[in-house]
Scaffold this motif. Structure first.
Motif, PDB file in Angstrom:
ATOM      1  N   THR A 131       4.096 -47.263  38.692  1.00 18.82           N
ATOM      2  CA  THR A 131       5.169 -47.529  39.650  1.00 18.82           C
ATOM      3  C   THR A 131       5.166 -48.990  40.081  1.00 18.82           C
ATOM      4  O   THR A 131       6.062 -49.407  40.814  1.00 18.82           O
ATOM      5  N   THR A 132       4.169 -49.763  39.632  1.00 19.89           N
ATOM      6  CA  THR A 132       3.989 -51.188  39.936  1.00 19.89           C
ATOM      7  C   THR A 132       3.672 -51.388  41.411  1.00 19.89           C
ATOM      8  O   THR A 132       4.547 -51.343  42.277  1.00 19.89           O
ATOM      9  N   SER A 133       2.377 -51.618  41.692  1.00 25.65           N
ATOM     10  CA  SER A 133       1.941 -51.760  43.082  1.00 25.65           C
ATOM     11  C   SER A 133       2.119 -53.172  43.625  1.00 25.65           C
ATOM     12  O   SER A 133       2.160 -53.363  44.837  1.00 25.65           O
ATOM     13  N   ASN A 134       2.234 -54.162  42.740  1.00 22.28           N
ATOM     14  CA  ASN A 134       2.276 -55.557  43.167  1.00 22.28           C
ATOM     15  C   ASN A 134       3.629 -55.902  43.791  1.00 22.28           C
ATOM     16  O   ASN A 134       4.646 -55.943  43.090  1.00 22.28           O
ATOM     17  N   PRO A 135       3.692 -56.171  45.097  1.00 22.49           N
ATOM     18  CA  PRO A 135       4.983 -56.462  45.736  1.00 22.49           C
ATOM     19  C   PRO A 135       5.620 -57.753  45.248  1.00 22.49           C
ATOM     20  O   PRO A 135       6.840 -57.915  45.355  1.00 22.49           O
ATOM     21  N   ASP A 136       4.818 -58.684  44.702  1.00 20.30           N
ATOM     22  CA  ASP A 136       5.388 -59.940  44.207  1.00 20.30           C
ATOM     23  C   ASP A 136       6.292 -59.707  43.004  1.00 20.30           C
ATOM     24  O   ASP A 136       7.184 -60.524  42.725  1.00 20.30           O
ATOM     25  N   ALA A 137       6.091 -58.616  42.275  1.00 25.44           N
ATOM     26  CA  ALA A 137       6.939 -58.323  41.124  1.00 25.44           C
ATOM     27  C   ALA A 137       8.383 -58.096  41.551  1.00 25.44           C
ATOM     28  O   ALA A 137       9.318 -58.427  40.807  1.00 25.44           O
ATOM     29  N   ALA A 138       8.596 -57.532  42.743  1.00 27.53           N
ATOM     30  CA  ALA A 138       9.960 -57.250  43.212  1.00 27.53           C
ATOM     31  C   ALA A 138      10.811 -58.519  43.236  1.00 27.53           C
ATOM     32  O   ALA A 138      12.016 -58.480  42.954  1.00 27.53           O
ATOM     33  N   ASP A 144      14.310 -58.328  47.492  1.00 27.03           N
ATOM     34  CA  ASP A 144      13.626 -59.102  48.512  1.00 27.03           C
ATOM     35  C   ASP A 144      12.343 -58.436  48.966  1.00 27.03           C
ATOM     36  O   ASP A 144      11.442 -59.080  49.492  1.00 27.03           O
ATOM     37  N   GLU A 145      12.254 -57.111  48.810  1.00 28.15           N
ATOM     38  CA  GLU A 145      11.037 -56.405  49.176  1.00 28.15           C
ATOM     39  C   GLU A 145      10.822 -55.236  48.235  1.00 28.15           C
ATOM     40  O   GLU A 145      11.751 -54.769  47.563  1.00 28.15           O
ATOM     41  N   HIS A 146       9.585 -54.785  48.172  1.00 27.68           N
ATOM     42  CA  HIS A 146       9.181 -53.740  47.243  1.00 27.68           C
ATOM     43  C   HIS A 146       9.637 -52.365  47.739  1.00 27.68           C
ATOM     44  O   HIS A 146       9.675 -52.111  48.949  1.00 27.68           O
ATOM     45  N   MET A 147       9.983 -51.489  46.805  1.00 31.69           N
ATOM     46  CA  MET A 147      10.306 -50.117  47.164  1.00 31.69           C
ATOM     47  C   MET A 147       9.094 -49.449  47.817  1.00 31.69           C
ATOM     48  O   MET A 147       7.960 -49.678  47.403  1.00 31.69           O
ATOM     49  N   GLU A 148       9.324 -48.631  48.827  1.00 26.23           N
ATOM     50  CA  GLU A 148       8.245 -47.966  49.562  1.00 26.23           C
ATOM     51  C   GLU A 148       7.417 -47.078  48.632  1.00 26.23           C
ATOM     52  O   GLU A 148       7.935 -46.502  47.678  1.00 26.23           O
ATOM     53  N   HIS A 149       6.099 -46.987  48.905  1.00 26.57           N
ATOM     54  CA  HIS A 149       5.148 -46.312  48.022  1.00 26.57           C
ATOM     55  C   HIS A 149       5.591 -44.903  47.646  1.00 26.57           C
ATOM     56  O   HIS A 149       5.643 -44.532  46.467  1.00 26.57           O
ATOM     57  N   GLY A 150       5.900 -44.079  48.648  1.00 24.69           N
ATOM     58  CA  GLY A 150       6.295 -42.704  48.359  1.00 24.69           C
ATOM     59  C   GLY A 150       7.571 -42.619  47.549  1.00 24.69           C
ATOM     60  O   GLY A 150       7.704 -41.771  46.645  1.00 24.69           O
ATOM     61  N   GLU A 151       8.526 -43.497  47.851  1.00 26.75           N
ATOM     62  CA  GLU A 151       9.780 -43.517  47.098  1.00 26.75           C
ATOM     63  C   GLU A 151       9.549 -43.920  45.646  1.00 26.75           C
ATOM     64  O   GLU A 151      10.203 -43.404  44.737  1.00 26.75           O
ATOM     65  N   TYR A 153       7.024 -43.191  43.816  1.00 22.78           N
ATOM     66  CA  TYR A 153       6.520 -42.038  43.066  1.00 22.78           C
ATOM     67  C   TYR A 153       7.585 -40.969  42.865  1.00 22.78           C
ATOM     68  O   TYR A 153       7.609 -40.291  41.835  1.00 22.78           O
ATOM     69  N   LYS A 154       8.490 -40.809  43.833  1.00 21.53           N
ATOM     70  CA  LYS A 154       9.599 -39.866  43.646  1.00 21.53           C
ATOM     71  C   LYS A 154      10.509 -40.347  42.512  1.00 21.53           C
ATOM     72  O   LYS A 154      10.969 -39.550  41.685  1.00 21.53           O
ATOM     73  N   ARG A 155      10.788 -41.638  42.494  1.00 19.49           N
ATOM     74  CA  ARG A 155      11.591 -42.193  41.402  1.00 19.49           C
ATOM     75  C   ARG A 155      10.861 -42.029  40.065  1.00 19.49           C
ATOM     76  O   ARG A 155      11.470 -41.688  39.051  1.00 19.49           O
ATOM     77  N   ALA A 156       9.538 -42.237  40.074  1.00 18.79           N
ATOM     78  CA  ALA A 156       8.764 -42.115  38.837  1.00 18.79           C
ATOM     79  C   ALA A 156       8.841 -40.709  38.267  1.00 18.79           C
ATOM     80  O   ALA A 156       8.937 -40.519  37.043  1.00 18.79           O
ATOM     81  N   ARG A 157       8.804 -39.708  39.155  1.00 18.77           N
ATOM     82  CA  ARG A 157       8.859 -38.325  38.674  1.00 18.77           C
ATOM     83  C   ARG A 157      10.192 -38.036  38.002  1.00 18.77           C
ATOM     84  O   ARG A 157      10.249 -37.403  36.930  1.00 18.77           O
ATOM     85  N   GLU A 158      11.278 -38.514  38.586  1.00 16.35           N
ATOM     86  CA  GLU A 158      12.597 -38.337  37.974  1.00 16.35           C
ATOM     87  C   GLU A 158      12.716 -39.161  36.697  1.00 16.35           C
ATOM     88  O   GLU A 158      13.289 -38.720  35.694  1.00 16.35           O
ATOM     89  N   PHE A 159      12.147 -40.357  36.718  1.00 12.73           N
ATOM     90  CA  PHE A 159      12.160 -41.256  35.574  1.00 12.73           C
ATOM     91  C   PHE A 159      11.500 -40.572  34.361  1.00 12.73           C
ATOM     92  O   PHE A 159      12.012 -40.628  33.241  1.00 12.73           O
ATOM     93  N   TYR A 160      10.359 -39.930  34.598  1.00 13.70           N
ATOM     94  CA  TYR A 160       9.656 -39.200  33.535  1.00 13.70           C
ATOM     95  C   TYR A 160      10.551 -38.120  32.933  1.00 13.70           C
ATOM     96  O   TYR A 160      10.623 -37.961  31.710  1.00 13.70           O
ATOM     97  N   ASP A 161      11.237 -37.358  33.789  1.00 11.78           N
ATOM     98  CA  ASP A 161      12.115 -36.304  33.282  1.00 11.78           C
ATOM     99  C   ASP A 161      13.219 -36.881  32.394  1.00 11.78           C
ATOM    100  O   ASP A 161      13.579 -36.299  31.365  1.00 11.78           O
ATOM    101  N   VAL A 162      13.755 -38.028  32.799  1.00  9.33           N
ATOM    102  CA  VAL A 162      14.831 -38.643  32.016  1.00  9.33           C
ATOM    103  C   VAL A 162      14.311 -39.151  30.676  1.00  9.33           C
ATOM    104  O   VAL A 162      14.914 -38.903  29.626  1.00  9.33           O
TER     105      VAL A 162
END
Length: 443
Positions: A131-138, A144-151, A153-162
């Motif tokens: 999910t990329t933990s490094n906020p500088d990547a954003a 301007d800021e990194h997606m929230e941690h829990g969000e 992982y929710k996106r990652a779960r849907e991403f995997y299904d796709v």
């Protein structure tokens, strides 16, 4: 009863995780960005029958102060897909695992790249879901800021299904290529995904045939509660950081227990913790090598590593005082927890903790081929792991030590293969080939 066979992956991006590796006497300073060197190293690993060559990734350079960055050998490295595609043509058996971010990439791109790598390599690709933990990547992707941690992982779960749905776009025998009748593919064997979810909207189908392995092997690296749950639901191999056998056994039992709760067979996942290995003729010699390595870490790099782990600027802390209370941040939760736990467990000052993290602070096996084989055997036999993702202290010497000395000892004990028994990464790891979604539903 024969001993459990262990699996071995090689962590190769950066080519050595240790900050001082490029400065070690006899090391290749440019190992991280020299194709000829990397081709030599992967061939050595394949000759030793390693399961996989694992390419992590990062997408930000300006993630630490300049006085630390100017000393970092990770500032430049190859893009994983490009490198592994090239290395696939220099090898025949070893698996090729690349990181693909679910936060900063699109599922169609990821599905297409991994399917291509799987075809090019004849079935040796693996996708490390991060999910990329490094906020500088954003900041490099229009945010301007990194997606929230829990969000994330929710996106990652849907991403995997796709992504897996896109890999199932075509039946294995969809492309009939009937020259006489002029029919290239059978439309009945094509599936249009038509996904519309909270985070993603993807029609499909994928414009590439189903991967050789059905799906490339799914690898996952998160250790937070969200990461463990994602692994239990999706992963076939887990790259994790565990500092000792007790922690390894807890993680192993937890994640495989979660697998059972979601209806998955725990044997369909291999847990392969990172393991930093330093080999010597004696334990004392191996410890001296480690001490030499650690002495090559500049304090600026050390404090930058601590800041990254904590998600806070550690340069503001009293270097000779204890680590203060560290609130949670939007960075990696598991990285912060490991650093805080290490400081408490060993009563380390900020300076001492930084110096430890600046080199490498995770699981390390420092000893002779025999003592290292003893430790690896204990981990596998007591269900602390199914094998290891080996990190080499410096290159090429540290890799040569492991390949030439530790692998033969493992083979002598019957713990590791002498020859590959198959051709795909799934073969190496003992993983089944997934059927298409339609087949799984009708089974």
């Amino acid at each position: 009863m024969p001993p459990r066979q262990l699996r071995l992956g090689a962590f190769m991006r950066p080519a050595s995780i240790h900050t001082g590796a490029w400065r070690y006497p006899g090391a290749w300073p440019d190992a991280n960005f020299n194709f000829a060197h990397l081709k030599h190293l992967i061939r050595r690993l394949e000759a030793a029958k390693f399961d996989a060559f694992f390419m992590a990734d990062h997408m930000a350079v300006l993630n630490m102060p300049m006085d630390a960055l100017e000393r970092s050998h990770t500032a430049t490295s190859f893009e994983p897909f490009t490198l592994l595609s090239a290395l696939s043509q220099a090898t025949e058996h070893i698996g090729l695992v690349a990181t693909g971010s679910t936060t900063f990439d699109a599922p169609y791109h990821i599905a297409r790249r991994f399917a291509s790598l799987d075809h090019i390599s004849n079935g040796r690709a693996g996708w490390n879901i991060v999910t990329t933990s490094n906020p500088d990547a954003a900041l490099n992707f229009g945010l301007d800021e990194h997606m929230e941690h829990g969000e994330r992982y929710k996106r990652a779960r849907e991403f995997y299904d796709v992504v897996t749905g896109l890999w199932d776009s075509w039946a294995d025998d969809a492309f009939i290529r009937d020259v006489d009748d002029g029919i290239f593919f059978d439309p009945a064997k094509m599936h249009v995904l038509g996904h519309k979810g909270k985070y993603l909207s993807v029609r499909g189908p994928l414009n590439i045939a189903r991967p050789v392995q059905g799906w490339p092997v799914i690898v996952q690296a998160g250790a937070s509660d969200s990461g463990r749950q994602l692994a239990a639901e999706t992963a076939e191999a887990v790259f994790t950081a565990q500092s000792n056998l007790a922690a390894g056994r807890e993680f192993y039992a937890d994640v495989k227990g979660r697998m059972q709760k979601v209806g998955r067979d725990p044997e369909h996942m291999k847990i392969l913790p990172a393991c930093f290995v330093v080999v010597g003729d004696t334990v004392a010699e191996a410890k001296a090598k480690r001490a030499k390595l650690d002495s090559l870490v500049n304090y600026a790099n050390a404090i930058a590593s601590l800041s990254i782990a904590l998600g806070h600027d550690a340069a503001k802390f009293d270097p000779d005082g204890p680590l203060p209370e560290i609130p949670e941040s939007n960075a990696s939760k598991s990285g912060r927890e490991r650093a805080v736990a290490l400081a408490k467990r060993e009563s380390l000052t900020v300076r001492e903790l930084a110096q430890r993290l600046g080199g490498y602070s995770g699981l390390a096996m420092v000893g002779t081929p025999q003592t290292i084989a003893d430790e690896m055997a204990e981990w596998v036999e007591t269900r602390g792991s199914d094998g290891f993702t080996v990190m080499f202290p410096y290159l090429p010497g540290g890799l040569d030590d492991f390949v030439d000395r530790v692998v033969p000892e493992l083979q002598r004990r019957g713990l590791f293969r002498r020859e590959y028994s198959g051709t795909t990464l799934r073969d190496h790891l003992g993983l089944a080939r997934p059927g298409r979604a339609a087949q799984r539903k009708s089974a």
